[in-house]
Design a protein around this motif. Structure first.
Motif, PDB file in Angstrom:
ATOM      1  N   THR A   1     -53.569   2.660 -18.451  1.00 21.35           N
ATOM      2  CA  THR A   1     -53.116   3.952 -19.197  1.00 21.35           C
ATOM      3  C   THR A   1     -51.914   4.500 -19.036  1.00 21.35           C
ATOM      4  O   THR A   1     -51.427   4.216 -18.120  1.00 21.35           O
ATOM      5  CB  THR A   1     -54.544   4.967 -18.757  1.00 21.35           C
ATOM      6  OG1 THR A   1     -54.186   5.374 -17.167  1.00 21.35           O
ATOM      7  CG2 THR A   1     -55.984   4.493 -18.854  1.00 21.35           C
ATOM      8  N   PRO A   2     -51.431   5.323 -19.779  1.00 23.12           N
ATOM      9  CA  PRO A   2     -50.239   6.040 -19.700  1.00 23.12           C
ATOM     10  C   PRO A   2     -49.934   6.711 -18.225  1.00 23.12           C
ATOM     11  O   PRO A   2     -49.104   6.666 -17.798  1.00 23.12           O
ATOM     12  CB  PRO A   2     -50.328   7.232 -20.798  1.00 23.12           C
ATOM     13  CG  PRO A   2     -51.328   6.570 -21.849  1.00 23.12           C
ATOM     14  CD  PRO A   2     -52.298   6.043 -21.224  1.00 23.12           C
ATOM     15  N   GLU A   3     -51.360   7.195 -17.871  1.00 28.59           N
ATOM     16  CA  GLU A   3     -51.196   7.942 -16.481  1.00 28.59           C
ATOM     17  C   GLU A   3     -51.228   6.856 -15.452  1.00 28.59           C
ATOM     18  O   GLU A   3     -50.332   7.126 -14.350  1.00 28.59           O
ATOM     19  CB  GLU A   3     -52.782   8.514 -16.241  1.00 28.59           C
ATOM     20  CG  GLU A   3     -52.866   9.893 -17.116  1.00 28.59           C
ATOM     21  CD  GLU A   3     -53.290   9.624 -18.589  1.00 28.59           C
ATOM     22  OE1 GLU A   3     -53.016  10.504 -19.346  1.00 28.59           O
ATOM     23  OE2 GLU A   3     -53.671   8.330 -18.766  1.00 28.59           O
ATOM     24  N   GLN A   4     -51.925   5.741 -15.445  1.00 23.48           N
ATOM     25  CA  GLN A   4     -51.483   4.734 -14.513  1.00 23.48           C
ATOM     26  C   GLN A   4     -50.317   4.141 -14.523  1.00 23.48           C
ATOM     27  O   GLN A   4     -49.548   3.975 -13.554  1.00 23.48           O
ATOM     28  CB  GLN A   4     -52.588   3.403 -15.002  1.00 23.48           C
ATOM     29  CG  GLN A   4     -54.031   3.848 -14.380  1.00 23.48           C
ATOM     30  CD  GLN A   4     -55.074   2.657 -15.003  1.00 23.48           C
ATOM     31  OE1 GLN A   4     -54.869   2.238 -15.935  1.00 23.48           O
ATOM     32  NE2 GLN A   4     -56.152   2.271 -14.145  1.00 23.48           N
ATOM     33  N   ALA A   5     -49.710   4.051 -15.802  1.00 24.31           N
ATOM     34  CA  ALA A   5     -48.186   3.503 -15.641  1.00 24.31           C
ATOM     35  C   ALA A   5     -47.280   4.770 -15.121  1.00 24.31           C
ATOM     36  O   ALA A   5     -46.354   4.291 -14.328  1.00 24.31           O
ATOM     37  CB  ALA A   5     -47.897   3.197 -17.237  1.00 24.31           C
ATOM     38  N   GLN A   6     -47.474   5.798 -15.491  1.00 20.11           N
ATOM     39  CA  GLN A   6     -46.769   6.774 -14.779  1.00 20.11           C
ATOM     40  C   GLN A   6     -46.870   7.064 -13.413  1.00 20.11           C
ATOM     41  O   GLN A   6     -45.799   7.095 -12.680  1.00 20.11           O
ATOM     42  CB  GLN A   6     -46.954   8.171 -15.539  1.00 20.11           C
ATOM     43  CG  GLN A   6     -46.247   9.340 -14.669  1.00 20.11           C
ATOM     44  CD  GLN A   6     -44.912   9.272 -14.658  1.00 20.11           C
ATOM     45  OE1 GLN A   6     -44.177   8.802 -15.542  1.00 20.11           O
ATOM     46  NE2 GLN A   6     -44.490  10.004 -13.979  1.00 20.11           N
ATOM     47  N   GLU A   7     -48.109   6.777 -13.003  1.00 18.46           N
ATOM     48  CA  GLU A   7     -48.335   6.816 -11.370  1.00 18.46           C
ATOM     49  C   GLU A   7     -47.276   5.642 -10.775  1.00 18.46           C
ATOM     50  O   GLU A   7     -46.770   5.794  -9.746  1.00 18.46           O
ATOM     51  CB  GLU A   7     -49.657   6.475 -11.116  1.00 18.46           C
ATOM     52  CG  GLU A   7     -49.909   6.322  -9.423  1.00 18.46           C
ATOM     53  CD  GLU A   7     -51.362   6.075  -9.312  1.00 18.46           C
ATOM     54  OE1 GLU A   7     -51.881   6.359  -8.036  1.00 18.46           O
ATOM     55  OE2 GLU A   7     -51.936   5.182  -9.890  1.00 18.46           O
ATOM     56  N   MET A   8     -47.475   4.491 -11.330  1.00 20.45           N
ATOM     57  CA  MET A   8     -46.792   3.605 -10.570  1.00 20.45           C
ATOM     58  C   MET A   8     -45.239   3.453 -10.998  1.00 20.45           C
ATOM     59  O   MET A   8     -44.357   3.450  -9.841  1.00 20.45           O
ATOM     60  CB  MET A   8     -47.290   1.991 -11.136  1.00 20.45           C
ATOM     61  CG  MET A   8     -46.598   0.766 -10.558  1.00 20.45           C
ATOM     62  SD  MET A   8     -47.066   0.941  -8.788  1.00 20.45           S
ATOM     63  CE  MET A   8     -48.561   0.209  -8.581  1.00 20.45           C
ATOM     64  N   HIS A   9     -44.743   3.839 -11.909  1.00 24.35           N
ATOM     65  CA  HIS A   9     -43.295   4.182 -12.323  1.00 24.35           C
ATOM     66  C   HIS A   9     -42.743   5.253 -11.268  1.00 24.35           C
ATOM     67  O   HIS A   9     -41.562   4.986 -10.739  1.00 24.35           O
ATOM     68  CB  HIS A   9     -43.097   4.142 -13.771  1.00 24.35           C
ATOM     69  CG  HIS A   9     -43.222   3.230 -14.488  1.00 24.35           C
ATOM     70  ND1 HIS A   9     -42.153   2.810 -15.351  1.00 24.35           N
ATOM     71  CD2 HIS A   9     -43.932   2.214 -14.600  1.00 24.35           C
ATOM     72  CE1 HIS A   9     -42.297   1.669 -16.005  1.00 24.35           C
ATOM     73  NE2 HIS A   9     -43.620   1.507 -15.574  1.00 24.35           N
ATOM     74  N   SER A  10     -43.384   6.260 -11.046  1.00 25.07           N
ATOM     75  CA  SER A  10     -43.002   7.275 -10.512  1.00 25.07           C
ATOM     76  C   SER A  10     -43.015   6.797  -8.725  1.00 25.07           C
ATOM     77  O   SER A  10     -41.972   7.075  -8.076  1.00 25.07           O
ATOM     78  CB  SER A  10     -43.975   8.517 -10.379  1.00 25.07           C
ATOM     79  OG  SER A  10     -43.685   9.445  -9.531  1.00 25.07           O
ATOM     80  N   PHE A  11     -44.140   6.121  -8.328  1.00 24.20           N
ATOM     81  CA  PHE A  11     -43.979   5.622  -7.104  1.00 24.20           C
ATOM     82  C   PHE A  11     -42.758   4.651  -6.841  1.00 24.20           C
ATOM     83  O   PHE A  11     -42.121   4.658  -5.730  1.00 24.20           O
ATOM     84  CB  PHE A  11     -45.330   4.679  -7.031  1.00 24.20           C
ATOM     85  CG  PHE A  11     -45.334   3.869  -5.489  1.00 24.20           C
ATOM     86  CD1 PHE A  11     -45.527   4.322  -4.548  1.00 24.20           C
ATOM     87  CD2 PHE A  11     -45.175   2.626  -5.746  1.00 24.20           C
ATOM     88  CE1 PHE A  11     -45.486   3.674  -3.336  1.00 24.20           C
ATOM     89  CE2 PHE A  11     -44.955   1.752  -4.529  1.00 24.20           C
ATOM     90  CZ  PHE A  11     -45.415   2.380  -3.363  1.00 24.20           C
ATOM     91  N   ILE A  12     -42.612   3.790  -7.914  1.00 26.34           N
ATOM     92  CA  ILE A  12     -41.272   2.877  -7.657  1.00 26.34           C
ATOM     93  C   ILE A  12     -40.074   3.792  -7.691  1.00 26.34           C
ATOM     94  O   ILE A  12     -39.094   3.329  -6.706  1.00 26.34           O
ATOM     95  CB  ILE A  12     -41.362   2.003  -8.918  1.00 26.34           C
ATOM     96  CG1 ILE A  12     -42.610   1.084  -8.809  1.00 26.34           C
ATOM     97  CG2 ILE A  12     -40.163   1.243  -8.781  1.00 26.34           C
ATOM     98  CD1 ILE A  12     -42.608   0.297 -10.115  1.00 26.34           C
TER      99      ILE A  12
END
Length: 252
Positions: free
Chosen positions: A181-192
Motif C-alpha cells: 500500500t502507499p502507506e507501507q511504501a512510505q513507512e519503509m522509505h521513511s525508515f531507510i
C-alpha cells in the motif's frame, strides 16, 4: 534537491529488434514530457546494451546494466566487469536485485564488494534491498531491511552517496500481483531515509533518491509516487510496454 527517477528493469526479456523497437516507441512517447527533474532509465540485457544506447541517443532515456562482477578481469566465464560496461558508455548498474539474491546466492558481503568495485570505477549504483513474505508476516521487515542497509551500504564514505540510488523491493510484491500500500511504501522509505540520516547526516539522507520496486503499474503509480519519501520506481513487467511505462513516467 533529489531527483525523481523511473527505471525499467527489463530482466531476461527482449532481443535485438524488440530492444530497438521498445526504445524508439518510448522515445516518441516521452519526447514532449516535462522531465526537468526526472530521469528515465532502462536496463536491457548485457547483449543489447550497445544497441539500446545507440537507439536512445539524443533522447531523455538512460541505459544502465542489470548486474556486474566484482573483479576487474579474469577467469570468470559469463561475467561482465565495470571496465567492460564503461567501455560501451554504461556508467550505472543495478546491484542486489532480489532475484540476484534469491536465485544466484548474492549475499550482503558479496554485494558490498560489488558496490565497492562500482564506486572505485566511478559508477553510479541502484542498490536494491527488501524483505520476503515470511519476514513481512513475522513483522521482522524493518530488522531485515535495516540489516541489508548496514551490511551493504554503511561502510561507504559520505562522498560516495552522490553515486547511490536505493530501490526498496518488497519481495513479496514482485511478480505476485500484490503491491505494498502507499502507506507501507512510505513507512519503509521513511525508515531507510532515517537510517541513513542517523548513520551519516540528514543532508545526505535528504539527497538520496529512494525508489519503490514492487509491481508498479499505471493504475497504482500515482498514489505510490505521491508519498513524500518515494522518489520514483524500479519497474519490472510494466516497463516492457512503452504505453504502460510512459503512463508510469507521467505519474511521477
Amino acid at each position: 534537491m533529489r531527483q525523481k527517477i523511473v527505471a525499467g528493469n527489463w530482466k531476461m526479456n527482449n532481443g535485438k529488434n524488440e530492444t530497438k523497437s521498445l526504445i524508439n516507441d518510448l522515445k516518441s512517447s516521452i519526447k514532449d514530457l516535462p522531465l526537468d527533474n526526472t530521469r528515465v532509465i532502462v536496463s536491457p540485457s548485457y547483449v543489447n546494451l550497445t544497441i539500446a544506447n545507440e537507439a536512445a541517443e539524443n533522447s531523455k532515456i538512460e541505459v544502465v546494466a542489470q548486474n556486474m562482477h566484482q573483479e576487474k578481469s579474469g577467469a570468470y566465464t559469463g561475467e561482465i566487469s565495470a571496465d567492460m560496461l564503461k567501455s560501451i558508455d554504461v556508467n550505472t548498474v543495478i546491484l542486489g536485485h532480489s532475484e540476484r539474491r534469491e536465485y544466484f546466492g548474492e549475499d550482503d558481503e558479496l554485494l558490498a564488494t560489488k558496490l565497492n568495485t562500482a564506486l572505485a570505477n566511478d559508477m553510479e549504483v541502484i542498490f536494491c534491498i527488501g524483505e520476503k513474505l515470511e519476514e513481512r508476516k513475522l513483522d521482522n521487515y524493518l530488522l531485515e531491511v535495516g540489516s541489508q542497509i548496514r551490511n551493504g551500504l554503511f561502510h561507504i564514505k559520505d562522498a560516495d552517496w552522490q553515486n547511490i540510488i536505493i530501490a526498496y523491493e518488497p519481495v513479496w510484491a514482485i511478480g505476485t500481483g500484490e503491491t505494498a500500500t502507499p502507506e507501507q511504501a512510505q513507512e519503509m522509505h521513511s525508515f531507510i531515509r532515517n537510517a541513513i540520516a542517523k548513520r551519516y547526516s540528514k543532508e545526505i539522507a535528504d539527497n538520496v533518491s529512494i525508489l519503490y520496486g514492487g509491481s508498479v503499474k499505471p493504475a497504482n503509480a500515482k498514489e505510490i509516487f505521491s508519498q513524500p519519501d518515494v522518489d520514483g520506481g524500479l519497474v519490472g513487467g510494466a516497463s516492457l510496454k512503452a504505453e504502460d511505462f510512459t503512463a508510469i513516467i507521467k505519474a511521477i
